[in-house]
Scaffold this motif. Sequence first.
Motif, mmCIF file in Angstrom:
data_model
loop_
_atom_site.group_PDB
_atom_site.id
_atom_site.type_symbol
_atom_site.label_atom_id
_atom_site.label_comp_id
_atom_site.label_asym_id
_atom_site.label_seq_id
_atom_site.Cartn_x
_atom_site.Cartn_y
_atom_site.Cartn_z
ATOM 1 N N THR A 38 8.453 2.853 -1.857
ATOM 2 C CA THR A 38 8.999 4.333 -1.935
ATOM 3 C C THR A 38 8.804 5.637 -1.013
ATOM 4 O OG1 THR A 38 8.252 5.042 -3.365
ATOM 5 C CG2 THR A 38 9.982 3.811 -3.320
ATOM 6 N N THR B 272 6.813 7.313 -1.040
ATOM 7 C CA THR B 272 6.550 9.097 -1.849
ATOM 8 C C THR B 272 4.529 9.060 -2.221
ATOM 9 O OG1 THR B 272 6.183 7.942 -3.898
ATOM 10 C CG2 THR B 272 8.152 8.731 -3.209
ATOM 11 N N ALA C 108 6.619 2.996 5.589
ATOM 12 C CA ALA C 108 7.731 3.598 4.835
ATOM 13 C C ALA C 108 7.359 4.987 5.145
ATOM 14 C CB ALA C 108 6.968 3.838 3.302
ATOM 15 N N THR D 214 8.543 10.554 2.367
ATOM 16 C CA THR D 214 10.102 10.361 2.177
ATOM 17 C C THR D 214 10.371 11.966 1.999
ATOM 18 O OG1 THR D 214 9.984 8.546 0.979
ATOM 19 C CG2 THR D 214 12.113 9.295 0.453
#
Length: 850
Positions: free
Chosen positions: A325, A327, A613, A633
């Motif tokens: 993700t 993060t 990512a 993100t």
Amino acid sequence: MKLQFYKKGIPTKIIKRIAILFVVFVASLIFFEIITNVSEVVEVSSQASPTLPIVRVNYLNDASTELHGYVSEMDPAYMRDAIIPLDSERNISLSIDVGDYPVDGLSYEIRSLDTQRNISKNALKYKNKKGTLTASFQAENLIDANEEYLLVITVTSKSNKIYYYTRIMQPEGCNEEEILDFAQYFHNTALSEDAADLATYIEPKPSMANQDLSHVTINSNLSQVSYGTFKATQAGDTNVSITDISTNYISLTLDYTLNLDNNGKNEYYTCSEDYRIRYTADRIYLLSYDRTMNQILDENSISIKDNLVNIGITDADVQYLSNETGTIVSFVQNGSLYQYNQNDRQVKEIFSFVDNPADIRSTYNQHQVLILNIDESGTMDYVVYGYMNAGPHEGFCGINLYHYDAINNISTEQIFIPSTSSFQILNANFSDLLYETADNEFYIMVNGTLLYMNLNDLTTKELLTGLDDRQYASSGSRRYLAWMDKATISEQIHVMDLETGNNFDITAESGQLLRPLAFMDEDLIYGTLYEKDITTDGAGATIYPMYSLTISDITSGTERPRKTYSKNGYYITDVSIQSYSIYLDRIQFDADGNILQADQGNIKNSAGEQNKAVPITTDIDDVKQQVVILNMTPLEEGEKLGKIKYEVTDLVLADENHSISVASATSSTQYFVYAGSKVKLATDNLIDAIAMADEEMGIVLDNEPKYIWKRGRKAYQTSISPITIGSSDFEASGSARALSAMLVHEGENVQVHTLLENGETPISILSKTLKDYSILDLTGATLSEVLYYVSNGTPVYAYTGEDTAVLIIGYDSTSIIYFDPIKGANAKMSMTEATDYFASFGNVFVSYIK
């Protein structure tokens, strides 16, 4: 009528039962917590500070080289951090910072560079003044001028010994003092307010990124060389390491730390400058300049704004892994491992040896961190390998495997594998195959041996042995291994999934053979050739021309080809991968069957570059100039970042039972490319090594070690003489006559033509006749590169067609001198004409090292 009333809610009996069950549940939790803690007592600690003394060797008035100690004996042949130049009296002066460290004795030993001959071994008297030992001695007069020797300083502490390694040389005609003075002048001037004088020595190129202070070269502009807007001061002394001394040039490295007051924040940066300098009576020439700078990250120096993590001045090619993700990201900078969790607003220092930036033992950069994997929570496995600056393995060189638990914020040491190789050799040879499974099983490739370790019971097993570098390949995740049973080419490629232990084979069709070449992420790249196409070049080396290349997905337990590449008339000999591009080394055959080097092919895969990512970008800072940014993100609309916490992760150290020695060695010859004190490449391919050394302005050593090739050579070489054909080969072919003359030059007279008629090749004849020499197949090297051997007084055999060859025996700035064996006389050819001429026959060269 009697009324009956019912109480609202849960009945009292039920409540009592729930209460009893809750008490039992809580008691059980407490009981099992106590039992767990009793059975699994772990000692949580922080990283210890360094303790071992530093030895300084002082020379040339104000220069000193720092030596770091090893608590076990190393392979001395590869301890090549520096050369200490001796004065005419061969004096050596030592100062040792011992502090409170107890020292009982001091001694030294001098050996030949190949370690086969002991020159001397003596105890030393020393003085101790306020924690600093001083001693001096005179090296024995058994050493020869301009010859390298190994010096080992041993410090005894109670029953323990600490070893310090370096090289010594008594130079003649090398101008080492003038060259060192120039390097120190260049260094000091670059840090001064006015560096205009340095413009004379640099060679700026417009194509260079001139705001990147992490890497500065001789081709950078003057502003970049003089640090631009970055106004820092040096903290502490400069460590000088002379790495190569010759009459042609001297290579040296300056290491130091810079301190920057950045708006009230105290920041530190480690810097290393590599110089290659030539001295003449007229002037000094700066042949090469290469400076790297890396920021030491701490609570004050890392900057986070919104979703952007600014990690300052460092190489933009950051080693990192993130969760899916984007993060959480873990990244390596300056030998330390960090993790940023955007959800928790927290930066964690997972592993670092830096206790005090002003302590040279803390910032000693002879180790690296490799992240093996990461999950969505940030839990990961990582490896610290090289010299251990501090902690329970301080003074060892080796491989340390850790597991980081992101939930409990603890790193646990799992296993330590000591090594007798220096960090530079370990790093260059470091396996691209390290993998830990979910079941706590660990795989590592060590010198061609695939080792399996069960981390639960510490059992080990050798799964594969005797693999050469070109015999296997591992995937980007290191989960998949492809190998063949034979050293060069095979009917089958075996593929293993290390996570599951499952295997399958890729089998060639009839009359064809296969070779695993590389992986691009998880896709296997292999080549296919017809068995009938296998041939030999003019030197006698076997060539395996692959007519096609296949890229296959092997993650499903079987082969699923994605792409096949082939081009009519072109054959692939090898591949390399850079930034998701596959570069193909190719050859062609002319009408006479001669092998010709062809243009390099290219296959690009941009899909992998897009699948990240956490992208890496750069930005320009008013003070630091180019800085590196991790792009997390994006935050939700209106979401505020808030205060960022900085935390140092605790360590759980393993006991001594988790140290496992691995005895595994390869019998094949390896070549190491040194640029300054750093090993840029370890390979079994001599031509790759020479090409890299040529590009990096370095040297090539083999694993004996012997000097195999140097970027520097004499400006000219008069004709090597005498060049005479052996009496039995006067009427033979040109190839036989050239080989015969080569052997006669070394005092050997054999019937070369008979040996060739019996199927021998130039390489096999030289190898069997010159048994005390290293025969070098230089096929594929450039004419300029092979002239190094001529410069050393060794002729070079050059193939010029079927059964014909010449010997290159001299050169000047514009031409070469060669011996024509048919005419029995020397001749000249211009350098340009000769370059094209030999290339037309495939650049087939052979020479040797005495």
